[in-house]
Design a protein around this motif. Structure first.
Motif, PDB file in Angstrom:
ATOM      1  N   GLY A  35       0.801  -1.209   0.000  1.00 25.77           N
ATOM      2  CA  GLY A  35       0.000   0.000   0.000  1.00 25.77           C
ATOM      3  C   GLY A  35       0.834   1.259   0.000  1.00 25.77           C
ATOM      4  O   GLY A  35       2.066   1.222   0.078  1.00 25.77           O
ATOM      5  N   TRP A  36       0.129   2.369  -0.114  1.00 24.48           N
ATOM      6  CA  TRP A  36       0.725   3.694  -0.043  1.00 24.48           C
ATOM      7  C   TRP A  36       0.091   4.477   1.089  1.00 24.48           C
ATOM      8  O   TRP A  36      -1.143   4.524   1.217  1.00 24.48           O
ATOM      9  CB  TRP A  36       0.527   4.466  -1.353  1.00 24.48           C
ATOM     10  N   TYR A  37       0.928   5.083   1.912  1.00 23.54           N
ATOM     11  CA  TYR A  37       0.511   6.032   2.926  1.00 23.54           C
ATOM     12  C   TYR A  37       1.049   7.402   2.558  1.00 23.54           C
ATOM     13  O   TYR A  37       1.972   7.519   1.741  1.00 23.54           O
ATOM     14  CB  TYR A  37       1.048   5.642   4.303  1.00 23.54           C
ATOM     15  N   ARG A  38       0.484   8.439   3.163  1.00 30.51           N
ATOM     16  CA  ARG A  38       1.027   9.773   2.974  1.00 30.51           C
ATOM     17  C   ARG A  38       0.887  10.568   4.261  1.00 30.51           C
ATOM     18  O   ARG A  38       0.012  10.304   5.086  1.00 30.51           O
ATOM     19  CB  ARG A  38       0.345  10.511   1.820  1.00 30.51           C
ATOM     20  N   GLN A  39       1.778  11.543   4.421  1.00 31.98           N
ATOM     21  CA  GLN A  39       1.742  12.411   5.581  1.00 31.98           C
ATOM     22  C   GLN A  39       2.058  13.835   5.153  1.00 31.98           C
ATOM     23  O   GLN A  39       3.143  14.111   4.640  1.00 31.98           O
ATOM     24  CB  GLN A  39       2.730  11.950   6.655  1.00 31.98           C
ATOM     25  N   ALA A  40       1.100  14.721   5.370  1.00 31.87           N
ATOM     26  CA  ALA A  40       1.269  16.134   5.084  1.00 31.87           C
ATOM     27  C   ALA A  40       1.739  16.854   6.342  1.00 31.87           C
ATOM     28  O   ALA A  40       1.507  16.371   7.460  1.00 31.87           O
ATOM     29  CB  ALA A  40      -0.041  16.740   4.585  1.00 31.87           C
ATOM     30  N   PRO A  41       2.389  18.003   6.193  1.00 32.09           N
ATOM     31  CA  PRO A  41       2.853  18.746   7.360  1.00 32.09           C
ATOM     32  C   PRO A  41       1.724  19.045   8.342  1.00 32.09           C
ATOM     33  O   PRO A  41       0.667  19.536   7.949  1.00 32.09           O
ATOM     34  CB  PRO A  41       3.414  20.036   6.763  1.00 32.09           C
TER      35      PRO A  41
END
Length: 121
Positions: A35-41
């Motif tokens: 899978g893909w995760y993401r984290q924004a500031p």
């Protein structure tokens, strides 16, 4: 040791497209879910999309219809095609994989180093 390496991040304008790739290498018997995760500031890390070994997918509502995940089980690679990108898609994107080792009772989740995606006009 198993390694996951992401590539393809960069700067794009709103409405643009970008393709991320992830390659797994090392002592691998089988890769199960990926899978893909993401984290924004300033935000929590979130699951973008997952895909099972059989190809079943689960997309976050925020990306459904815009992002497409795919995997090549023979090459141990994972891709994320992103289109119609929005400002809120800006984040560091991480590849993850649940890997079964040659000791078939041993499964470990691995993470890539992350790749930056910036959507800006």
């Amino acid at each position: 040791q198993v390694q996951l390496v992401e590539s393809g991040g960069g700067l794009v304008q709103p409405g643009g497209s970008l393709r991320l790739s992830c390659a797994a290498s090392g002592s691998i018997f089988r890769i199960n879910a990926m899978g893909w995760y993401r984290q924004a500031p300033g935000k929590r890390r979130e699951l973008v999309v997952s895909i099972s070994s059989g190809g079943s997918t689960d997309y976050a509502d925020s990306v459904k219809g815009r992002f497409t995940i795919s995997r090549d089980n023979a090459k141990n690679t994972l891709d994320l095609q992103m289109s119609s990108l929005k400002l809120e898609d800006t984040a560091v994107y991480y590849c993850t994989a649940l890997i079964q080792h040659y000791d078939r009772g041993l499964q470990i989740a691995y993470w890539g180093q992350g790749t930056q995606v910036t959507v800006s006009s």
